[in-house]
Design a protein around this motif. Structure first.
Motif, PDB file in Angstrom:
ATOM      1  N   GLY A  41       8.950   3.974   4.563  1.00  0.00           N
ATOM      2  CA  GLY A  41       8.506   2.753   5.227  1.00  0.00           C
ATOM      3  C   GLY A  41       7.017   2.725   5.505  1.00  0.00           C
ATOM      4  O   GLY A  41       6.532   1.843   6.226  1.00  0.00           O
ATOM      5  N   ARG A  42       6.283   3.689   4.929  1.00  0.00           N
ATOM      6  CA  ARG A  42       4.837   3.755   5.170  1.00  0.00           C
ATOM      7  C   ARG A  42       4.113   4.001   3.854  1.00  0.00           C
ATOM      8  O   ARG A  42       3.615   5.087   3.582  1.00  0.00           O
ATOM      9  N   ARG A  43       4.070   2.950   3.027  1.00  0.00           N
ATOM     10  CA  ARG A  43       3.395   3.046   1.734  1.00  0.00           C
ATOM     11  C   ARG A  43       1.941   2.584   1.813  1.00  0.00           C
ATOM     12  O   ARG A  43       1.144   2.891   0.919  1.00  0.00           O
ATOM     13  N   ASN A  44       1.602   1.798   2.853  1.00  0.00           N
ATOM     14  CA  ASN A  44       0.245   1.315   3.057  1.00  0.00           C
ATOM     15  C   ASN A  44      -0.207   1.718   4.455  1.00  0.00           C
ATOM     16  O   ASN A  44       0.366   1.276   5.449  1.00  0.00           O
ATOM     17  N   ILE A  45      -1.229   2.565   4.527  1.00  0.00           N
ATOM     18  CA  ILE A  45      -1.674   3.126   5.802  1.00  0.00           C
ATOM     19  C   ILE A  45      -3.134   2.749   6.038  1.00  0.00           C
ATOM     20  O   ILE A  45      -3.972   2.862   5.132  1.00  0.00           O
ATOM     21  N   THR A  46      -3.430   2.299   7.251  1.00  0.00           N
ATOM     22  CA  THR A  46      -4.804   1.972   7.652  1.00  0.00           C
ATOM     23  C   THR A  46      -5.141   2.747   8.917  1.00  0.00           C
ATOM     24  O   THR A  46      -4.386   2.708   9.892  1.00  0.00           O
ATOM     25  N   VAL A  47      -6.258   3.471   8.877  1.00  0.00           N
ATOM     26  CA  VAL A  47      -6.704   4.232  10.045  1.00  0.00           C
ATOM     27  C   VAL A  47      -8.194   3.985  10.250  1.00  0.00           C
ATOM     28  O   VAL A  47      -8.919   3.686   9.303  1.00  0.00           O
ATOM     29  N   PRO A  48      -8.687   4.106  11.488  1.00  0.00           N
ATOM     30  CA  PRO A  48     -10.131   3.993  11.712  1.00  0.00           C
ATOM     31  C   PRO A  48     -10.847   5.268  11.285  1.00  0.00           C
ATOM     32  O   PRO A  48     -10.217   6.318  11.124  1.00  0.00           O
ATOM     33  N   ARG A  49     -12.137   5.183  11.078  1.00  0.00           N
ATOM     34  CA  ARG A  49     -12.923   6.362  10.739  1.00  0.00           C
ATOM     35  C   ARG A  49     -12.786   7.404  11.854  1.00  0.00           C
ATOM     36  O   ARG A  49     -12.894   7.096  13.031  1.00  0.00           O
ATOM     37  N   SER A 117     -10.426   6.853   1.322  1.00  0.00           N
ATOM     38  CA  SER A 117      -9.639   5.668   0.956  1.00  0.00           C
ATOM     39  C   SER A 117      -9.239   5.733  -0.517  1.00  0.00           C
ATOM     40  O   SER A 117      -9.969   6.274  -1.354  1.00  0.00           O
ATOM     41  N   GLY A 118      -8.068   5.192  -0.829  1.00  0.00           N
ATOM     42  CA  GLY A 118      -7.612   5.156  -2.215  1.00  0.00           C
ATOM     43  C   GLY A 118      -6.107   5.265  -2.310  1.00  0.00           C
ATOM     44  O   GLY A 118      -5.390   5.265  -1.299  1.00  0.00           O
ATOM     45  N   THR A 119      -5.615   5.378  -3.528  1.00  0.00           N
ATOM     46  CA  THR A 119      -4.187   5.516  -3.794  1.00  0.00           C
ATOM     47  C   THR A 119      -3.874   6.975  -4.095  1.00  0.00           C
ATOM     48  O   THR A 119      -4.498   7.585  -4.966  1.00  0.00           O
ATOM     49  N   TYR A 120      -2.906   7.499  -3.372  1.00  0.00           N
ATOM     50  CA  TYR A 120      -2.499   8.893  -3.533  1.00  0.00           C
ATOM     51  C   TYR A 120      -1.106   8.941  -4.162  1.00  0.00           C
ATOM     52  O   TYR A 120      -0.264   8.063  -3.924  1.00  0.00           O
ATOM     53  N   GLU A 121      -0.873  10.001  -4.918  1.00  0.00           N
ATOM     54  CA  GLU A 121       0.377  10.141  -5.657  1.00  0.00           C
ATOM     55  C   GLU A 121       1.059  11.447  -5.290  1.00  0.00           C
ATOM     56  O   GLU A 121       0.478  12.530  -5.416  1.00  0.00           O
ATOM     57  N   CYS A 122       2.298  11.317  -4.803  1.00  0.00           N
ATOM     58  CA  CYS A 122       3.152  12.482  -4.588  1.00  0.00           C
ATOM     59  C   CYS A 122       3.933  12.680  -5.886  1.00  0.00           C
ATOM     60  O   CYS A 122       4.647  11.781  -6.339  1.00  0.00           O
ATOM     61  N   GLN A 123       3.814  13.868  -6.478  1.00  0.00           N
ATOM     62  CA  GLN A 123       4.326  14.085  -7.836  1.00  0.00           C
ATOM     63  C   GLN A 123       5.262  15.283  -7.879  1.00  0.00           C
ATOM     64  O   GLN A 123       4.984  16.326  -7.292  1.00  0.00           O
ATOM     65  N   ILE A 124       6.387  15.106  -8.582  1.00  0.00           N
ATOM     66  CA  ILE A 124       7.333  16.194  -8.812  1.00  0.00           C
ATOM     67  C   ILE A 124       7.236  16.607 -10.268  1.00  0.00           C
ATOM     68  O   ILE A 124       7.416  15.781 -11.175  1.00  0.00           O
ATOM     69  N   TYR A 132       5.368   9.018  -6.586  1.00  0.00           N
ATOM     70  CA  TYR A 132       5.530   8.142  -5.431  1.00  0.00           C
ATOM     71  C   TYR A 132       4.134   7.872  -4.883  1.00  0.00           C
ATOM     72  O   TYR A 132       3.385   8.813  -4.582  1.00  0.00           O
ATOM     73  N   HIS A 133       3.750   6.588  -4.752  1.00  0.00           N
ATOM     74  CA  HIS A 133       2.388   6.226  -4.406  1.00  0.00           C
ATOM     75  C   HIS A 133       2.279   5.788  -2.944  1.00  0.00           C
ATOM     76  O   HIS A 133       3.144   5.073  -2.431  1.00  0.00           O
ATOM     77  N   VAL A 134       1.193   6.213  -2.306  1.00  0.00           N
ATOM     78  CA  VAL A 134       0.860   5.804  -0.941  1.00  0.00           C
ATOM     79  C   VAL A 134      -0.600   5.366  -0.934  1.00  0.00           C
ATOM     80  O   VAL A 134      -1.466   6.069  -1.475  1.00  0.00           O
ATOM     81  N   HIS A 135      -0.878   4.200  -0.339  1.00  0.00           N
ATOM     82  CA  HIS A 135      -2.228   3.648  -0.316  1.00  0.00           C
ATOM     83  C   HIS A 135      -2.847   3.877   1.065  1.00  0.00           C
ATOM     84  O   HIS A 135      -2.259   3.535   2.087  1.00  0.00           O
ATOM     85  N   LEU A 136      -4.041   4.446   1.080  1.00  0.00           N
ATOM     86  CA  LEU A 136      -4.755   4.732   2.327  1.00  0.00           C
ATOM     87  C   LEU A 136      -6.044   3.928   2.386  1.00  0.00           C
ATOM     88  O   LEU A 136      -6.828   3.927   1.430  1.00  0.00           O
ATOM     89  N   HIS A 137      -6.268   3.259   3.508  1.00  0.00           N
ATOM     90  CA  HIS A 137      -7.510   2.525   3.740  1.00  0.00           C
ATOM     91  C   HIS A 137      -8.111   3.009   5.053  1.00  0.00           C
ATOM     92  O   HIS A 137      -7.487   2.889   6.109  1.00  0.00           O
ATOM     93  N   VAL A 138      -9.307   3.572   4.973  1.00  0.00           N
ATOM     94  CA  VAL A 138     -10.002   4.073   6.160  1.00  0.00           C
ATOM     95  C   VAL A 138     -11.086   3.063   6.531  1.00  0.00           C
ATOM     96  O   VAL A 138     -12.014   2.822   5.758  1.00  0.00           O
TER      97      VAL A 138
END
Length: 306
Positions: A41-49, A117-124, A132-138
């Motif tokens: 339930g957390r594929r797009n994450i936004t955090v402050p610097r 910031s960017g798109t990260y990939e969890c890989q098996i 499995y992709h998770v997007h991070l925006h700082v």
């Protein structure tokens, strides 16, 4: 005797052989079962610097396969298993196993910066690569303006009444913090003799903007009075953040509070000892009156019989 030993040895070898077969079969089964990602339930994450970013990857039926994290903009992995390739002390991996052959391999980024910031990939890694992709925006905004820690709850309590304290910590838009409680400078542990069978510390659910910890003491003793401190780490600068509250235990027990019966424990503190000694004194006086009446009755009986 030698024949019995030979039969026992033969049976032992047979059992060991079956154990090896079962183990190999289970291992091969795990290798053949296809792993799958579970939605966190957390594929797009936004955090402050300066905030803490947790990129979660939950997997079922991983078996002996390896898990790797990589950033899509990079040609090499950041991590494989719990080993970190990237020379960035902000990055680590948090690995936990769960029932049902499930596990989490979460990528942790402390003191996140806009460059993260960017798109990260969890890989098996398997015959077929699973991702499995998770997007991070700082955000390029400091989180200091939104930070804060506050402690509230019971400040004045009668002897034997419960104490409940709550610690609220806010660290930016994506608050994640580990909280510790202290009493008069000592770290509070439920296993310590001071708190045994009286203390419960629990994390309360929130909307994601804060971390909330609640400390509950089922019944108070006079030694529980003092300063309670809630402490966490500000990941923006690795500095501790503290909030505190002073608790006063009044030396007047609430009426009809029988703590020893309610908890199954004996109260060996000063306040409990005083009550116990008062009870023993009353019991002794009642015993002396009973013996005196019995002696008088026997004397009257002797005079009448004479």
């Amino acid at each position: 005797m030698a024949k019995c030993f030979f039969v026992f040895k033969k049976e032992l070898i047979h059992v060991l052989f079956l154990t090896v077969l079962v183990s190999v079969g289970a291992y091969n089964y795990k290798r053949q079962v296809r792993p799958s990602f579970l939605d966190t339930g957390r594929r797009n994450i936004t955090v402050p610097r300066g905030g803490l970013a947790e990129l979660r990857c939950r997997i079922r039926n991983l078996g002996p396969k390896e898990v790797a994290w990589r950033k899509l903009s990079m040609d090499y992995p950041l991590t494989v298993g719990t080993f970190v390739f990237e020379k960035d002390d902000h990055i680590s991996v948090d690995h936990q196993n769960f029932p049902g052959d499930e596990a989490e391999w979460n990528l942790i980024i402390k003191r996140a910066q806009p460059r993260h910031s960017g798109t990260y990939e969890c890989q098996i890694s398997a015959t077929t690569v699973h991702t499995y992709h998770v997007h991070l925006h700082v955000l390029d905004l400091p989180s200091e303006s939104e930070q804060g820690i506050a402690v509230g709850g019971t400040k004045y309590v009668n002897l034997y009444d419960p104490i409940t304290l709550t610690c609220n910590v806010t660290f930016g838009r994506n608050a994640q913090a580990h909280l510790d409680w202290f009493h008069n400078g000592e770290l509070i542990k439920a296993s310590d003799a001071h708190w045994v069978r009286r203390l419960r510390i629990s994390d309360l659910p929130t909307d994601g903007r804060m971390s909330v910890s609640q400390l509950h003491i089922s019944y108070s003793l006079q030694r529980d009075a003092g300063r309670y401190v809630c402490r966490t780490i500000n990941y923006a600068n690795d500095e501790p953040e503290n909030g505190s509250v002073d608790v006063i235990v009044l030396n007047r027990p609430t009426a009809n509070k029988d703590i020893s019966k309610r908890t199954g424990d004996k109260i060996d503190t000063q306040e409990g000892g005083q009550a116990e000694r008062a009870g023993q004194s009353g019991s002794n006086r009642a015993g002396h009156v009973t013996v005196s009446l019995l002696v008088d009755f026997l004397l009257v009986l002797v005079v009448v019989l004479r």
